[in-house]
Motif scaffolding. Structure first.
Motif, PDB file in Angstrom:
ATOM      1  N   ALA A 146      -8.559   6.014  53.064  1.00 38.98           N
ATOM      2  CA  ALA A 146      -7.722   6.168  53.530  1.00 38.98           C
ATOM      3  C   ALA A 146      -6.484   6.377  53.124  1.00 38.98           C
ATOM      4  CB  ALA A 146      -7.328   4.505  53.032  1.00 38.98           C
ATOM      5  N   PHE A 147      -5.737   7.366  51.968  1.00 37.25           N
ATOM      6  CA  PHE A 147      -4.568   8.022  51.863  1.00 37.25           C
ATOM      7  C   PHE A 147      -5.198   9.730  52.736  1.00 37.25           C
ATOM      8  CE2 PHE A 147      -3.644  12.099  49.736  1.00 37.25           C
ATOM      9  CZ  PHE A 147      -2.457  12.261  49.798  1.00 37.25           C
ATOM     10  N   LEU A 148      -6.822  10.226  52.774  1.00 37.98           N
ATOM     11  CA  LEU A 148      -6.847  12.006  53.560  1.00 37.98           C
ATOM     12  C   LEU A 148      -6.471  10.528  55.361  1.00 37.98           C
ATOM     13  CD1 LEU A 148      -9.817  12.938  51.833  1.00 37.98           C
ATOM     14  CD2 LEU A 148      -7.522  13.965  51.674  1.00 37.98           C
ATOM     15  N   VAL A 149      -6.672  10.075  55.750  1.00 30.49           N
ATOM     16  CA  VAL A 149      -5.767   9.338  57.203  1.00 30.49           C
ATOM     17  C   VAL A 149      -4.856   9.213  57.117  1.00 30.49           C
ATOM     18  CG1 VAL A 149      -6.360   7.218  58.437  1.00 30.49           C
ATOM     19  CG2 VAL A 149      -8.772   7.633  56.994  1.00 30.49           C
ATOM     20  N   PHE A 150      -3.985   8.510  55.937  1.00 27.41           N
ATOM     21  CA  PHE A 150      -2.900   8.732  56.589  1.00 27.41           C
ATOM     22  C   PHE A 150      -2.144  10.074  56.619  1.00 27.41           C
ATOM     23  CE2 PHE A 150       1.394   8.629  53.527  1.00 27.41           C
ATOM     24  CZ  PHE A 150       1.812   7.992  54.371  1.00 27.41           C
ATOM     25  N   SER A 151      -2.754  10.859  55.634  1.00 33.34           N
ATOM     26  CA  SER A 151      -2.088  12.440  55.552  1.00 33.34           C
ATOM     27  C   SER A 151      -2.755  12.540  57.084  1.00 33.34           C
ATOM     28  CB  SER A 151      -2.892  13.037  54.347  1.00 33.34           C
ATOM     29  OG  SER A 151      -2.109  12.877  52.948  1.00 33.34           O
ATOM     30  N   PHE A 152      -3.558  12.737  57.408  1.00 35.87           N
ATOM     31  CA  PHE A 152      -3.960  13.267  58.990  1.00 35.87           C
ATOM     32  C   PHE A 152      -3.132  12.924  60.036  1.00 35.87           C
ATOM     33  CE2 PHE A 152      -6.542  13.279  63.219  1.00 35.87           C
ATOM     34  CZ  PHE A 152      -6.366  14.550  62.980  1.00 35.87           C
TER      35      PHE A 152
END
Length: 231
Positions: A114-120
């Motif tokens: 979820a953090f990676l999606v948020f970052s992207f």
């Protein structure tokens, strides 16, 4: 793709030479020093295990990769610079979710995705809005926000040691990110630029975060949790 293509992205570089960015190159020693200090502190606490070891090794690789990029300054060296940084962000978030937030590994993994999606998504939005202003720093804003938000949540639930450590790390990161962003903007007045300050402060940041994990992370063993440090 030409992996040997030269890249000139920083104020200090005025030519193609190996030592064209001496301050940007030498200050990468901060990462190696930070890794050594973090390892020593963790070892004295008896807290060196595989997550701490992974973060220490990645911190050294960050310094090596960044040194290569600010000396060789080619496309392949850029990857050597960027990949370890991204690995540290991902692994630290994963371990923080496990040891600070107390999630099981599967929960920590989902939170990391979820953090990676948020970052992207965040990087894309910021790139459209503030790309020219931020000098390529927009990709670091989501990790900065994650440090502050996760730290705030941990403080609110009583994990004050871990929480305030992440908030303090976020403040250090905010200052270092400011210097990274200003590098080209101040180039006319300060030909050395400010990118070397980003390196120095980020070395402090990575070492600080590893030590925080060693001090305040809860290591779950069979028979119950083992506290890495008092919260």
């Amino acid at each position: 793709m030409d992996w040997s293509r030269a890249i000139d992205s920083y104020c200090e570089r005025l030519g193609p030479g190996f030592w064209a960015e001496p301050w940007n190159a030498v200050t990468n020693a901060a990462f190696v020093i930070a890794a050594v200090v973090a390892y020593i502190v963790a070892a004295r606490r008896g807290a060196v295990d595989w997550p701490i070891a992974v973060l220490v090794v990645i911190t050294v690789l960050v310094g090596i990769g960044s040194f290569l990029f600010h000396t060789v300054a080619t496309l392949w060296a850029l990857l050597a610079d960027v990949i370890p940084i991204q690995l540290f962000i991902v692994f630290y978030f994963l371990f923080a979710m496990r040891r600070f937030a107390g999630l099981p590994w599967w929960g920590a993994g989902l939170a990391t995705v979820a953090f990676l999606v948020f970052s992207f998504l965040g990087e894309g939005v910021l790139g459209e809005w503030l790309g020219p202003v931020m000098n390529g720093s927009e990709g670091y804003v989501p990790p900065l926000l994650a440090l502050l938000m996760v730290g705030g949540v941990l403080v609110s639930v009583g994990r004050t040691g871990a929480g305030w450590s992440l908030i303090a790390g976020g403040l250090i990161f905010a200052v270092s990110l400011t210097f990274r962003t200003l590098d080209m903007a101040v180039c006319g007045q300060f030909p050395r630029g400010t990118h070397f300050i980003w390196h120095t402060l980020n070395g402090v940041l990575l070492g600080f975060l590893v030590i925080a994990l060693a001090r305040y992370g809860v290591v779950r063993r069979r028979g119950g949790p083992k506290e890495g440090g008092a919260a």
